[in-house]
Design an enzyme around this catalytic site. Structure first.
Site, mmCIF file in Angstrom:
data_model
loop_
_atom_site.group_PDB
_atom_site.id
_atom_site.type_symbol
_atom_site.label_atom_id
_atom_site.label_comp_id
_atom_site.label_asym_id
_atom_site.label_seq_id
_atom_site.Cartn_x
_atom_site.Cartn_y
_atom_site.Cartn_z
ATOM 1 N N ASP A 8 15.872 115.845 -111.751
ATOM 2 C CA ASP A 8 14.392 116.106 -111.799
ATOM 3 C C ASP A 8 15.262 116.048 -109.584
ATOM 4 O O ASP A 8 16.272 117.124 -109.733
ATOM 5 C CB ASP A 8 13.905 114.428 -110.862
ATOM 6 N N HIS A 9 14.652 116.367 -108.596
ATOM 7 C CA HIS A 9 15.020 116.700 -107.457
ATOM 8 C C HIS A 9 15.832 116.615 -107.094
ATOM 9 O O HIS A 9 16.727 116.892 -106.212
ATOM 10 C CB HIS A 9 13.883 117.098 -106.792
ATOM 11 N N CYS A 65 19.618 111.862 -111.810
ATOM 12 C CA CYS A 65 18.241 111.584 -111.311
ATOM 13 C C CYS A 65 19.282 110.612 -109.951
ATOM 14 O O CYS A 65 20.511 110.491 -109.576
ATOM 15 C CB CYS A 65 17.278 110.705 -111.240
ATOM 16 N N THR A 67 19.363 107.600 -108.971
ATOM 17 C CA THR A 67 20.123 106.244 -109.877
ATOM 18 C C THR A 67 20.513 106.435 -111.065
ATOM 19 O O THR A 67 21.594 105.809 -111.461
ATOM 20 C CB THR A 67 19.180 105.533 -109.032
ATOM 21 N N HIS A 98 31.802 102.468 -128.440
ATOM 22 C CA HIS A 98 31.594 101.391 -129.494
ATOM 23 C C HIS A 98 30.215 102.149 -129.694
ATOM 24 O O HIS A 98 29.212 100.680 -130.382
ATOM 25 C CB HIS A 98 31.289 99.766 -128.166
ATOM 26 N N HIS A 133 31.800 99.090 -134.748
ATOM 27 C CA HIS A 133 30.479 99.318 -134.357
ATOM 28 C C HIS A 133 29.189 99.832 -134.790
ATOM 29 O O HIS A 133 28.387 99.808 -134.081
ATOM 30 C CB HIS A 133 30.435 100.202 -132.543
HETATM 31 C C1 RB5 Z 1 13.605 110.117 -106.889
HETATM 32 O O1 RB5 Z 1 13.202 109.876 -105.418
HETATM 33 C C2 RB5 Z 1 14.151 108.799 -107.138
HETATM 34 O O2 RB5 Z 1 13.210 107.954 -108.035
HETATM 35 C C3 RB5 Z 1 14.730 109.309 -108.500
HETATM 36 O O3 RB5 Z 1 15.641 110.362 -108.474
HETATM 37 C C4 RB5 Z 1 15.333 108.076 -109.635
HETATM 38 O O4 RB5 Z 1 16.641 107.745 -108.758
HETATM 39 C C5 RB5 Z 1 14.173 107.143 -110.528
HETATM 40 O O5 RB5 Z 1 15.107 106.640 -110.805
#
Ligand code: RB5
Length: 149
Positions: A8-9, A65, A67, A98, A133
């Site tokens: 994503d961005h 993304c 996180t 695994h 596994h």
């Molecule tokens: C975007 O701000 C953020 O929410 C997204 O990139 C991600 O971390 C979501 O899980």
């Protein structure tokens, strides 16, 4: 081996570095974007990569993304996808060995580029061990059946 990547961005920069890294290693990869830093919704990109891997169009997928969490949650909704959120090389290696993970999820706000390259290398270079596994991975498939996915 053929990989497909998207972000994503909040993951654009790391995704671009990983695409460059894979190409420098001679690994074929398709970059599904986005290219512009405009805010986008991660499920849209996670679904494209997950579906492409589930169809067998690519060997492995990579999603980035902020996180990695949203990407991982979404990708795991697609039947046949085993997405792993990794922030260490050990987790990445084990997810392949695994769990036969087929999509790697990374957080640009969590791991630096150097570590991310190492995590990606571990993912690409580790084979599923099979054996005991395999029956566990088969049980994951049965859960998909029972949940109607
Ligand atoms: C975007 O701000 C953020 O929410 C997204 O990139 C991600 O971390 C979501 O899980």
């Amino acid at each position: 081996m053929k990989l497909v990547l998207a972000s994503d961005h909040a993951g654009i920069q790391l995704r671009a570095e990983l695409v460059e890294h894979l190409r420098a290693r001679g690994i074929t990869c398709e970059d599904l974007g986005p290219q512009a830093p405009t805010s986008v919704d991660y499920p849209d990109f996670a679904e494209r990569v997950a579906a492409a891997v589930a169809r067998g169009d690519f060997t492995l997928g990579v999603l980035v993304c902020g996180t990695g969490i949203g990407m991982c949650i979404t990708a795991n909704k697609v039947r046949g996808v085993r997405a792993a959120l990794c922030s260490t090389e050990f987790e990445s290696r084990m997810s392949r060995a695994h769990n036969d993970a087929n999509v790697l999820c990374l957080g640009q706000r969590v791991v630096g580029a150097g570590l991310a390259r190492g995590i990606l290398d571990a993912f690409v270079d580790t084979a599923f061990e099979g054996g005991r596994h395999a029956q566990r991975v088969e049980k994951i498939r049965l859960v998909e059946d029972r949940s109607g996915r």
